[in-house]
Design a protein around this motif. Structure first.
Motif, mmCIF file in Angstrom:
data_model
loop_
_atom_site.group_PDB
_atom_site.id
_atom_site.type_symbol
_atom_site.label_atom_id
_atom_site.label_comp_id
_atom_site.label_asym_id
_atom_site.label_seq_id
_atom_site.Cartn_x
_atom_site.Cartn_y
_atom_site.Cartn_z
ATOM 1 N N ILE A 19 0.836 -1.201 0.000
ATOM 2 C CA ILE A 19 0.000 0.000 0.000
ATOM 3 C C ILE A 19 0.871 1.252 0.000
ATOM 4 C CG2 ILE A 19 -1.710 1.352 1.290
ATOM 5 C CD1 ILE A 19 -2.843 -1.141 -0.058
ATOM 6 N N ASN A 20 1.932 1.227 0.771
ATOM 7 C CA ASN A 20 2.840 2.368 0.824
ATOM 8 C C ASN A 20 3.474 2.648 -0.539
ATOM 9 O OD1 ASN A 20 4.395 4.402 2.395
ATOM 10 N ND2 ASN A 20 6.129 3.110 1.826
ATOM 11 N N GLN A 24 2.779 5.988 -3.020
ATOM 12 C CA GLN A 24 3.830 6.881 -3.488
ATOM 13 C C GLN A 24 3.580 7.351 -4.916
ATOM 14 O OE1 GLN A 24 7.683 5.049 -2.940
ATOM 15 N NE2 GLN A 24 7.257 4.568 -0.797
ATOM 16 N N GLY A 25 2.816 6.576 -5.676
ATOM 17 C CA GLY A 25 2.492 6.940 -7.049
ATOM 18 C C GLY A 25 1.390 7.971 -7.164
ATOM 19 N N ALA A 46 -7.884 -0.228 8.893
ATOM 20 C CA ALA A 46 -8.154 1.083 8.297
ATOM 21 C C ALA A 46 -7.325 2.181 8.949
ATOM 22 C CB ALA A 46 -9.643 1.414 8.402
ATOM 23 N N PHE A 47 -7.128 2.105 10.261
ATOM 24 C CA PHE A 47 -6.281 3.091 10.944
ATOM 25 C C PHE A 47 -4.866 3.074 10.372
ATOM 26 C CE2 PHE A 47 -9.444 3.260 14.438
ATOM 27 C CZ PHE A 47 -9.477 4.649 14.629
ATOM 28 N N LYS A 48 -4.349 1.876 10.113
ATOM 29 C CA LYS A 48 -2.983 1.754 9.592
ATOM 30 C C LYS A 48 -2.892 2.262 8.154
ATOM 31 C CE LYS A 48 -2.170 -2.302 12.528
ATOM 32 N NZ LYS A 48 -2.005 -3.780 12.553
ATOM 33 N N VAL A 49 -3.888 1.910 7.344
ATOM 34 C CA VAL A 49 -3.885 2.353 5.955
ATOM 35 C C VAL A 49 -4.116 3.862 5.872
ATOM 36 C CG1 VAL A 49 -5.020 2.122 3.704
ATOM 37 C CG2 VAL A 49 -4.622 0.096 5.114
ATOM 38 N N ARG A 50 -4.948 4.390 6.764
ATOM 39 C CA ARG A 50 -5.160 5.843 6.792
ATOM 40 C C ARG A 50 -3.867 6.579 7.077
ATOM 41 N NH1 ARG A 50 -8.626 8.842 11.437
ATOM 42 N NH2 ARG A 50 -6.809 8.082 12.597
ATOM 43 N N LEU A 55 0.364 10.122 4.959
ATOM 44 C CA LEU A 55 1.764 10.468 4.695
ATOM 45 C C LEU A 55 1.963 10.905 3.251
ATOM 46 C CD1 LEU A 55 3.669 7.637 6.625
ATOM 47 C CD2 LEU A 55 3.627 10.078 7.194
ATOM 48 N N HIS A 56 1.195 10.297 2.342
ATOM 49 C CA HIS A 56 1.338 10.599 0.915
ATOM 50 C C HIS A 56 0.256 11.560 0.412
ATOM 51 C CE1 HIS A 56 4.520 7.651 0.544
ATOM 52 N NE2 HIS A 56 3.769 6.776 1.190
#
Length: 215
Positions: A19-20, A24-25, A46-50, A55-56
């Motif tokens: 996902i990270n 970045q794209g 979802a908290f982690k993906v949010r 960040l991006h």
């Protein structure tokens, strides 16, 4: 415009790491699908993906789970047509995306307040094994029937993206290739370039139309 749709069961490496790399794209958004999780499990993921999306500086869209979207204080929710019909009041606080499978559903979703649509599946895909794809004629019909953006989904790869966009789609949704490709960063770059060229094509076409009108 590109939206990545997650399916961690297809991902054989580190899901959050993937996902990270995709984030970045700079896609238009990431939809956290993961329909098999309990509410608590979904919210935890979802908290982690949010955090990664934050960040991006890209939006995270919650799939189906209105409660999770509210708890995470997110702006967007993606729903099926049945869920939109039965939860229209609760969903009204969000930017709503809706999955549609016909032009009639597209028009209904627009009337009920959808901000965008995801139409599919366009090509054969393992995620819809045994179900015939609806194809480009279906996509063209949906795009022509509404004023809101339509994203195409289902079996879309880099070599198919241009014909999907030229059929009228505002953007594309990628799940299988995003979750399985060997180099997510390269994939993200490729789709970013494809959609950038399409935006230029649309702008040039609009400019020519404006010039013709002004003659």
């Amino acid at each position: 415009m590109v939206i990545y749709v997650t399916n961690r069961k297809l991902c054989e490496d580190d899901f959050l790491g993937r996902i990270n790399q995709l984030a970045q794209g700079k896609p238009h958004a990431v939809i956290l699908r993961e329909k098999d999780l309990s509410l608590a499990e979904y919210e935890s993921l979802a908290f982690k993906v949010r955090e990664i999306c934050g960040l991006h500086e890209i939006p995270l869209i919650i799939n189906q789970n209105i409660t999770a979207a509210a708890r995470l204080k997110l702006a967007s929710i993606h729903l099926s047509m049945p869920d939109l019909r039965s939860n229209i009041n609760a969903a009204g606080r969000f930017i709503i995306g809706v999955s549609v499978h016909s032009a009639a559903e597209a028009r209904e979703a627009q009337a009920l307040g959808a901000a965008y649509l995801i139409a599919g599946h366009i090509y054969a895909t393992a995620c819809k094994e045994g179900i015939a794809p609806r194809g480009l004629p279906f996509l063209k019909e949906v795009c022509a029937s509404v004023r809101i953006p339509v994203y195409a989904i289902g079996g879309i790869t880099r070599d198919r993206a241009n014909e999907v966009l030229q059929a009228g789609a505002h953007g594309i949704c990628i799940m299988s290739e995003a979750m399985t490709c060997a180099d997510p960063a390269d994939l993200a770059g490729s789709f970013r370039a494809i959609t950038a060229r399409d935006q230029c094509r649309r702008q040039n076409k609009l400019s020519m139309q404006c010039n013709d009108t002004g003659k």
